[in-house]
Design a protein around this motif. Structure first.
Motif, PDB file in Angstrom:
ATOM      1  N   MET A   1       2.202  56.894   2.942  1.00  0.00           N
ATOM      2  CA  MET A   1       0.767  56.767   3.142  1.00  0.00           C
ATOM      3  C   MET A   1       0.435  56.996   4.611  1.00  0.00           C
ATOM      4  O   MET A   1       1.121  56.482   5.491  1.00  0.00           O
ATOM      5  N   CYS A   2      -0.592  57.746   4.865  1.00  0.00           N
ATOM      6  CA  CYS A   2      -0.989  58.057   6.233  1.00  0.00           C
ATOM      7  C   CYS A   2      -1.664  56.845   6.860  1.00  0.00           C
ATOM      8  O   CYS A   2      -2.550  56.240   6.259  1.00  0.00           O
ATOM      9  N   PRO A   3      -1.238  56.421   8.088  1.00  0.00           N
ATOM     10  CA  PRO A   3      -1.844  55.267   8.727  1.00  0.00           C
ATOM     11  C   PRO A   3      -3.334  55.490   8.937  1.00  0.00           C
ATOM     12  O   PRO A   3      -3.802  56.603   9.143  1.00  0.00           O
ATOM     13  N   SER A   4      -4.098  54.383   8.853  1.00  0.00           N
ATOM     14  CA  SER A   4      -5.545  54.484   9.079  1.00  0.00           C
ATOM     15  C   SER A   4      -5.816  54.805  10.531  1.00  0.00           C
ATOM     16  O   SER A   4      -5.062  54.434  11.416  1.00  0.00           O
ATOM     17  N   ARG A   5      -6.922  55.474  10.758  1.00  0.00           N
ATOM     18  CA  ARG A   5      -7.260  55.893  12.109  1.00  0.00           C
ATOM     19  C   ARG A   5      -7.735  54.707  12.926  1.00  0.00           C
ATOM     20  O   ARG A   5      -8.286  53.737  12.409  1.00  0.00           O
ATOM     21  N   ARG A   6      -7.541  54.763  14.223  1.00  0.00           N
ATOM     22  CA  ARG A   6      -7.958  53.678  15.102  1.00  0.00           C
ATOM     23  C   ARG A   6      -9.476  53.650  15.205  1.00  0.00           C
ATOM     24  O   ARG A   6     -10.126  54.681  15.400  1.00  0.00           O
ATOM     25  N   PRO A   7     -10.076  52.457  15.121  1.00  0.00           N
ATOM     26  CA  PRO A   7     -11.536  52.373  15.125  1.00  0.00           C
ATOM     27  C   PRO A   7     -12.165  52.737  16.462  1.00  0.00           C
ATOM     28  O   PRO A   7     -13.350  53.062  16.510  1.00  0.00           O
ATOM     29  N   ASP A   8     -11.396  52.679  17.565  1.00  0.00           N
ATOM     30  CA  ASP A   8     -11.967  52.997  18.874  1.00  0.00           C
ATOM     31  C   ASP A   8     -11.852  54.480  19.214  1.00  0.00           C
ATOM     32  O   ASP A   8     -12.233  54.900  20.303  1.00  0.00           O
ATOM     33  N   PHE A   9     -11.333  55.289  18.290  1.00  0.00           N
ATOM     34  CA  PHE A   9     -11.275  56.730  18.505  1.00  0.00           C
ATOM     35  C   PHE A   9     -12.628  57.362  18.174  1.00  0.00           C
ATOM     36  O   PHE A   9     -13.298  56.969  17.218  1.00  0.00           O
ATOM     37  N   THR A  10     -12.994  58.375  18.957  1.00  0.00           N
ATOM     38  CA  THR A  10     -14.159  59.176  18.608  1.00  0.00           C
ATOM     39  C   THR A  10     -13.751  60.159  17.508  1.00  0.00           C
ATOM     40  O   THR A  10     -12.584  60.258  17.142  1.00  0.00           O
ATOM     41  N   ARG A  11     -14.723  60.929  17.009  1.00  0.00           N
ATOM     42  CA  ARG A  11     -14.425  61.875  15.929  1.00  0.00           C
ATOM     43  C   ARG A  11     -13.403  62.912  16.361  1.00  0.00           C
ATOM     44  O   ARG A  11     -12.485  63.253  15.605  1.00  0.00           O
ATOM     45  N   VAL A  12     -13.570  63.443  17.565  1.00  0.00           N
ATOM     46  CA  VAL A  12     -12.636  64.472  18.039  1.00  0.00           C
ATOM     47  C   VAL A  12     -11.250  63.874  18.235  1.00  0.00           C
ATOM     48  O   VAL A  12     -10.232  64.485  17.879  1.00  0.00           O
ATOM     49  N   GLU A  13     -11.185  62.684  18.796  1.00  0.00           N
ATOM     50  CA  GLU A  13      -9.892  62.036  19.008  1.00  0.00           C
ATOM     51  C   GLU A  13      -9.191  61.765  17.683  1.00  0.00           C
ATOM     52  O   GLU A  13      -7.976  61.956  17.556  1.00  0.00           O
ATOM     53  N   ALA A  14      -9.965  61.342  16.692  1.00  0.00           N
ATOM     54  CA  ALA A  14      -9.385  61.107  15.370  1.00  0.00           C
ATOM     55  C   ALA A  14      -8.875  62.408  14.757  1.00  0.00           C
ATOM     56  O   ALA A  14      -7.820  62.431  14.093  1.00  0.00           O
ATOM     57  N   ALA A  15      -9.604  63.507  14.987  1.00  0.00           N
ATOM     58  CA  ALA A  15      -9.176  64.809  14.458  1.00  0.00           C
ATOM     59  C   ALA A  15      -7.879  65.262  15.110  1.00  0.00           C
ATOM     60  O   ALA A  15      -6.961  65.755  14.433  1.00  0.00           O
TER      61      ALA A  15
END
Length: 311
Positions: free
Chosen positions: A1-15
């Motif tokens: 399972m892919c780890p959930s993205r960090r909530p403090d990331f912006t959209r670009v950082e999450a991408a």
């Protein structure tokens, strides 16, 4: 399972984070028994993995520099292409451009609210220093305009804010952890002493070298742990090395800024010359102020392990 993205990331950082996760997860180096000869396909996989890691590192560094790079580009482009007959002065235009960059980043959610507070804090601290330094002739700003405080154009505060923006992004993008980080109260005292000395050395003995020595002692044992991506092991670097490296790149940016005539030092009045390398000491000390300000928002987290690759 892919780890959930960090909530403090912006959209670009999450991408970027998700892209790196997919690439590095599918390109992991195959395991070999001890002493086994590495096959060509394994070497190819290792090379691809290293290139992906390097690409992620460059992308994250570029993203961390976004605000500063945009400001530097504005200085260069307005120097070469801003029309002399324009109804608005170049200085005022730079203020509006800086505000525009900030608005776009906030509205586009390319910047978190936490980062915005850091930028405002750096803006205030930097503008205060600018007002004093220009009054005593340490450097000066040419041109005219309406958006000034005294002899200081308002876009200058954004240049200090660019340093804060970079540092706070690096903190989260590279999951920074520390061993032997000095107490926050002690680092705050050093930062205050450095900031005060920027003013008082015009009237009292300059203690910058004592402050440099204090920084070397206080941060000398501190090691920064960083990782390129959530799936990768932490790497290590003496934190003083990172301070010096960032100060050097700021010095390069300062040379670009003075070349464009955005501000000049007294020795550049008769024509542009390279900014003295001795300014690196001032930028090194300013880095300490910058780091301490950022740690008031992003508290340094201790490393949970001493393992990692030393760079």
């Amino acid at each position: 399972m892919c780890p959930s993205r960090r909530p403090d990331f912006t959209r670009v950082e999450a991408a970027i984070d998700e892209w790196a996760h997919r690439r590095l997860a599918t390109g992991r180096r195959p395991l070999h028994s001890a002493g086994a000869v590495q096959q060509p396909c394994a070497r190819k996989s290792t090379t691809a993995h290293a290139l992906t890691e390097f690409t992620v590192f460059v992308l994250k560094q570029a993203w961390a520099c976004l605000f500063g790079a945009a400001m530097l580009a504005a200085l260069v482009l307005t120097h070469f292409f801003y029309p002399a007959e324009a109804g608005m002065s170049r200085s005022d235009a730079l203020v509006l451009i800086a505000i525009g960059i900030q608005v776009v980043m906030v509205i586009g959610r390319l910047e978190t609210g936490r980062e915005l507070w850091v930028i405002i804090l750096f803006h205030v601290v930097g503008t205060g220093m600018e007002l004093f330094k220009t009054s005593v002739g340490s450097w000066s700003y040419g041109g005219d305009g309406l958006l000034f405080i005294g002899s200081v154009p308002l876009y200058t505060g954004f240049m200090y804010a660019a340093v804060g923006s970079y540092l706070v992004r690096v903190f989260k993008l590279f999951h920074l952890r520390f061993t032997n980080y000095p107490p926050i109260w002690l680092t705050a005292l050093i930062a205050v002493a450095i900031y005060v000395n920027f003013f008082t050395h015009h009237y009292l003995p300059d203690i910058r070298w004592l402050l440099v020595a204090a920084v070397l002692v206080i941060w000398g044992r501190c090691v920064m742990h960083f990782r390129n991506h959530r799936d990768q092991p932490y790497r290590r670097m003496p934190v003083l090395v990172s301070f010096i490296g960032v100060a050097f790149f700021i010095w390069i940016a300062e040379n670009i800024g003075t070349y464009t005539g955005s501000w000049i030092y007294p020795h550049q009045n008769d024509g542009w010359e390279l900014v003295s390398i001795s300014k690196l000491v001032a930028w090194f000390l300013l880095m300490i102020i910058s780091v301490v300000l950022v740690t008031l928002v992003y508290r340094p987290q201790p490393s949970t392990s001493n393992t990692g690759t030393r760079t």
